[in-house]
Design a protein around this motif. Structure first.
Motif, PDB file in Angstrom:
ATOM      1  N   PRO A 113       7.086   8.494   1.990  1.00 12.97           N
ATOM      2  CA  PRO A 113       5.814   8.262   1.287  1.00 12.97           C
ATOM      3  C   PRO A 113       4.617   8.219   2.230  1.00 12.97           C
ATOM      4  O   PRO A 113       3.536   8.687   1.886  1.00 12.97           O
ATOM      5  CB  PRO A 113       6.039   6.914   0.595  1.00 12.97           C
ATOM      6  CG  PRO A 113       7.523   6.798   0.452  1.00 12.97           C
ATOM      7  CD  PRO A 113       8.086   7.454   1.666  1.00 12.97           C
ATOM      8  N   LEU A 114       4.794   7.670   3.435  1.00 10.74           N
ATOM      9  CA  LEU A 114       3.693   7.658   4.393  1.00 10.74           C
ATOM     10  C   LEU A 114       3.332   9.072   4.839  1.00 10.74           C
ATOM     11  O   LEU A 114       2.153   9.389   5.046  1.00 10.74           O
ATOM     12  CB  LEU A 114       4.067   6.807   5.607  1.00 10.74           C
ATOM     13  CG  LEU A 114       4.145   5.295   5.387  1.00 10.74           C
ATOM     14  CD1 LEU A 114       4.528   4.596   6.673  1.00 10.74           C
ATOM     15  CD2 LEU A 114       2.829   4.750   4.858  1.00 10.74           C
ATOM     16  N   GLN A 116       3.621  11.672   2.966  1.00  8.38           N
ATOM     17  CA  GLN A 116       2.883  12.231   1.833  1.00  8.38           C
ATOM     18  C   GLN A 116       1.426  11.761   1.854  1.00  8.38           C
ATOM     19  O   GLN A 116       0.499  12.552   1.609  1.00  8.38           O
ATOM     20  CB  GLN A 116       3.552  11.816   0.527  1.00  8.38           C
ATOM     21  CG  GLN A 116       2.889  12.376  -0.720  1.00  8.38           C
ATOM     22  CD  GLN A 116       3.622  11.947  -1.987  1.00  8.38           C
ATOM     23  OE1 GLN A 116       4.713  11.377  -1.933  1.00  8.38           O
ATOM     24  NE2 GLN A 116       3.002  12.213  -3.127  1.00  8.38           N
ATOM     25  N   ILE A 117       1.217  10.492   2.181  1.00  7.52           N
ATOM     26  CA  ILE A 117      -0.148   9.970   2.278  1.00  7.52           C
ATOM     27  C   ILE A 117      -0.913  10.679   3.390  1.00  7.52           C
ATOM     28  O   ILE A 117      -2.075  11.070   3.224  1.00  7.52           O
ATOM     29  CB  ILE A 117      -0.110   8.450   2.519  1.00  7.52           C
ATOM     30  CG1 ILE A 117       0.497   7.731   1.298  1.00  7.52           C
ATOM     31  CG2 ILE A 117      -1.496   7.905   2.797  1.00  7.52           C
ATOM     32  CD1 ILE A 117       0.688   6.240   1.502  1.00  7.52           C
ATOM     33  N   THR A 120      -1.857  14.272   2.365  1.00  8.00           N
ATOM     34  CA  THR A 120      -2.975  14.276   1.424  1.00  8.00           C
ATOM     35  C   THR A 120      -4.283  13.968   2.133  1.00  8.00           C
ATOM     36  O   THR A 120      -5.318  14.589   1.853  1.00  8.00           O
ATOM     37  CB  THR A 120      -2.723  13.255   0.306  1.00  8.00           C
ATOM     38  OG1 THR A 120      -1.477  13.541  -0.340  1.00  8.00           O
ATOM     39  CG2 THR A 120      -3.838  13.289  -0.715  1.00  8.00           C
ATOM     40  N   ARG A 132      -6.138  13.374  -5.021  1.00 10.98           N
ATOM     41  CA  ARG A 132      -5.619  12.023  -4.935  1.00 10.98           C
ATOM     42  C   ARG A 132      -4.143  12.056  -4.569  1.00 10.98           C
ATOM     43  O   ARG A 132      -3.440  13.036  -4.805  1.00 10.98           O
ATOM     44  CB  ARG A 132      -5.798  11.282  -6.275  1.00 10.98           C
ATOM     45  CG  ARG A 132      -7.224  11.136  -6.738  1.00 10.98           C
ATOM     46  CD  ARG A 132      -8.017  10.227  -5.812  1.00 10.98           C
ATOM     47  NE  ARG A 132      -9.404  10.112  -6.262  1.00 10.98           N
ATOM     48  CZ  ARG A 132     -10.391  10.875  -5.839  1.00 10.98           C
ATOM     49  NH1 ARG A 132     -10.149  11.831  -4.941  1.00 10.98           N
ATOM     50  NH2 ARG A 132     -11.617  10.711  -6.276  1.00 10.98           N
ATOM     51  N   ILE A 133      -3.656  10.943  -4.016  1.00  7.70           N
ATOM     52  CA  ILE A 133      -2.243  10.855  -3.624  1.00  7.70           C
ATOM     53  C   ILE A 133      -1.364  10.687  -4.851  1.00  7.70           C
ATOM     54  O   ILE A 133      -0.354  11.375  -5.009  1.00  7.70           O
ATOM     55  CB  ILE A 133      -2.033   9.689  -2.641  1.00  7.70           C
ATOM     56  CG1 ILE A 133      -2.874   9.905  -1.387  1.00  7.70           C
ATOM     57  CG2 ILE A 133      -0.561   9.548  -2.281  1.00  7.70           C
ATOM     58  CD1 ILE A 133      -2.852   8.742  -0.432  1.00  7.70           C
ATOM     59  N   LEU A 135       0.819   8.366  -5.778  1.00 10.93           N
ATOM     60  CA  LEU A 135       2.205   8.113  -5.383  1.00 10.93           C
ATOM     61  C   LEU A 135       2.953   7.409  -6.500  1.00 10.93           C
ATOM     62  O   LEU A 135       2.457   6.451  -7.102  1.00 10.93           O
ATOM     63  CB  LEU A 135       2.231   7.265  -4.111  1.00 10.93           C
ATOM     64  CG  LEU A 135       3.593   7.038  -3.464  1.00 10.93           C
ATOM     65  CD1 LEU A 135       4.141   8.361  -2.929  1.00 10.93           C
ATOM     66  CD2 LEU A 135       3.490   6.021  -2.346  1.00 10.93           C
ATOM     67  N   LYS A 143       3.323   1.869  -1.877  1.00 14.66           N
ATOM     68  CA  LYS A 143       2.573   2.281  -3.073  1.00 14.66           C
ATOM     69  C   LYS A 143       1.237   1.550  -3.144  1.00 14.66           C
ATOM     70  O   LYS A 143       0.220   2.125  -3.564  1.00 14.66           O
ATOM     71  CB  LYS A 143       3.381   2.011  -4.326  1.00 14.66           C
ATOM     72  CG  LYS A 143       2.753   2.628  -5.590  1.00 14.66           C
ATOM     73  CD  LYS A 143       3.658   2.460  -6.790  1.00 14.66           C
ATOM     74  CE  LYS A 143       3.079   3.220  -7.988  1.00 14.66           C
ATOM     75  NZ  LYS A 143       1.711   2.767  -8.324  1.00 14.66           N
ATOM     76  N   ALA A 146      -1.015   3.447  -0.882  1.00 16.08           N
ATOM     77  CA  ALA A 146      -1.459   4.704  -1.489  1.00 16.08           C
ATOM     78  C   ALA A 146      -2.510   4.456  -2.564  1.00 16.08           C
ATOM     79  O   ALA A 146      -3.514   5.182  -2.655  1.00 16.08           O
ATOM     80  CB  ALA A 146      -0.262   5.453  -2.068  1.00 16.08           C
ATOM     81  N   ASP A 147      -2.317   3.436  -3.395  1.00 16.08           N
ATOM     82  CA  ASP A 147      -3.301   3.127  -4.430  1.00 16.08           C
ATOM     83  C   ASP A 147      -4.636   2.699  -3.812  1.00 16.08           C
ATOM     84  O   ASP A 147      -5.716   3.060  -4.308  1.00 16.08           O
ATOM     85  CB  ASP A 147      -2.771   2.032  -5.346  1.00 16.08           C
ATOM     86  CG  ASP A 147      -1.566   2.492  -6.158  1.00 16.08           C
ATOM     87  OD1 ASP A 147      -1.375   3.722  -6.275  1.00 16.08           O
ATOM     88  OD2 ASP A 147      -0.808   1.633  -6.645  1.00 16.08           O
ATOM     89  N   ASP A 150      -6.319   5.818  -2.630  1.00 19.99           N
ATOM     90  CA  ASP A 150      -6.901   6.549  -3.759  1.00 19.99           C
ATOM     91  C   ASP A 150      -8.208   5.909  -4.221  1.00 19.99           C
ATOM     92  O   ASP A 150      -9.174   6.614  -4.541  1.00 19.99           O
ATOM     93  CB  ASP A 150      -5.893   6.593  -4.913  1.00 19.99           C
ATOM     94  CG  ASP A 150      -4.794   7.611  -4.681  1.00 19.99           C
ATOM     95  OD1 ASP A 150      -4.991   8.497  -3.829  1.00 19.99           O
ATOM     96  OD2 ASP A 150      -3.738   7.518  -5.331  1.00 19.99           O
TER      97      ASP A 150
END
Length: 388
Positions: A113-114, A116-117, A120, A132-133, A135, A143, A146-147, A150
């Motif tokens: 996930p990191l 992916q962040i 992005t 926006r991510i 996630l 998460k 990520a929020d 965003d």
């Protein structure tokens, strides 16, 4: 651990924790087995001697036989402990290596996930702030990160949209009265009955109005070039410089400046309008900040593997080394008087203080870089590199 990736650090931590726990377990097993075999072999040796002597009707005073059996039992105990220790350590090493590989896989999965962040964030930095991510997954720390990212992108997107709207509205509101002023002054100067004092005043007002228009235009270009470009085309820096030099040749001739060019093809990817404005600012700045006699400007372009390069070198006043970086800040000028901009041959060439600031913003918008160095004899060397 410094300088290594977080995935490698987590893997090393996993493997280190496994080895420490395994070493503690081997030590406890070794201690327990040592105590257990010590008690068992001590009592067992005495019983074995007694049974052996009783069967042969010998007295229980055979110290020599007792010592031999006891030594044999101690040797077997040591051999058992050594074998257990060797095989435990070998097994610990083999399983530890396997645990390190498993830890590498688990760390990669945990850090996905990191990644992916990060991907992005890079796309947003290179393109626009609209992505926006988003996630998905459990509401854990990643998460939440990520929020939060965003939400930050949302606020930045709104801020930049507001800035663009403000710049567009301000440009219209500021340019309209300046255009009206210029028209009124020109109409007044066209009157053949206007006295000479009025004409001199009108020429001064036209100059001031022109400077204000240049300032507003420079601010608009500076604001519009702060973001990276979305649409690009192939541009040859050599062709751009040739057009700019053709336009600037009259001003350079009036100022007594010789322009020397050594241009070879330098293909880059970018906005032709912004790149032409960049080259124009560099040439105008080199003409404006020059010496009054025997001044020159040398412009070179070349294309290397993966990038295009433009070098603008000029004579001029001596620039202190500590002031070079500050020249790229808006409204920064040198505090020296030996400038063509203030000479009698170029009285209307004083700039707005945004030339090199626009150059840096356009270069960064194209993913490039610009740097300057002071010449010991006076003047600057400005080096621009842009990706091709």
């Amino acid at each position: 651990m410094r300088g290594r990736t977080i995935r490698l650090r987590l893997t090393l931590l996993y493997a280190g924790a496994f080895f420490i726990a395994g070493a503690i377990l081997v030590a406890l097993m070794y201690f327990y087995l040592d105590r257990s075999l010590g008690r068992r072999h001590g009592v067992g040796a005495q019983i074995l001697v007694r049974e052996y002597l009783a069967k042969r009707n010998r007295p229980i005073v055979s110290e020599e036989l007792y010592q031999a059996l006891t030594a044999q039992a101690a040797k077997e105990r040591r051999d058992t402990l050594e074998a257990m220790l060797v095989w435990s350590l070998v097994s610990l090493g083999a399983i530890g290596i396997a645990a390190g590989g498993l830890g590498w896989l688990l760390a990669g999965r945990a850090l996905h996930p990191l990644q992916q962040i990060t991907a992005t964030a890079r796309r947003v930095a290179d393109r626009s702030l609209h992505e926006r991510i988003a996630l998905t997954g459990p509401d854990d720390e990643i998460k939440d990160l990520a929020d939060t990212f965003d939400a930050m992108l949302e606020r930045l997107d709104r801020a930049f949209d507001g800035q663009r709207r403000f710049v567009a509205n301000a440009s219209h509101e500021l340019r309209t009265p300046l255009t009206i002023n210029r028209t009124l002054i020109e109409v007044a100067l066209d009157d053949p009955d206007a006295p000479e004092s009025t004409r001199r005043l009108g020429a001064t007002l036209l100059e001031v109005n022109h400077r204000h228009e240049q300032l507003i235009d420079g601010l608009l270009v500076l604001a519009s070039s702060e973001e990276r470009l979305i649409e690009r085309s192939r541009v040859d820096l050599a062709e751009v410089v040739r057009r700019v030099v053709t336009v600037a040749s009259d001003a350079a001739e009036r100022a007594g400046i010789e322009i020397r060019t050594e241009l070879t093809a330098a293909a880059v990817s970018g906005d032709p309008v912004l790149l032409e404005r960049l080259a124009q600012n560099l040439v105008d700045n080199a003409i404006r900040h020059n010496v009054s006699e025997d001044g020159w400007i040398a412009i070179r372009s070349a294309g290397t593997k993966g990038q295009g390069r433009l070098v603008v070198e000029n004579t001029g006043p001596v620039v202190p080394a500590f002031e070079v970086d500050g020249l790229f800040e808006p409204f920064r000028r040198l505090a020296c008087g030996d400038r063509i901009a203030e000479s009698d041959r170029a009285p209307n060439s004083r700039g707005s203080g945004l030339g090199l600031s626009i150059v840096r913003s356009v270069a960064h918008a194209h993913g490039g870089d610009v740097r300057a160095a002071a010449r010991p004899e006076g003047g600057l060397i400005v080096i621009l590199t842009l990706p091709s």
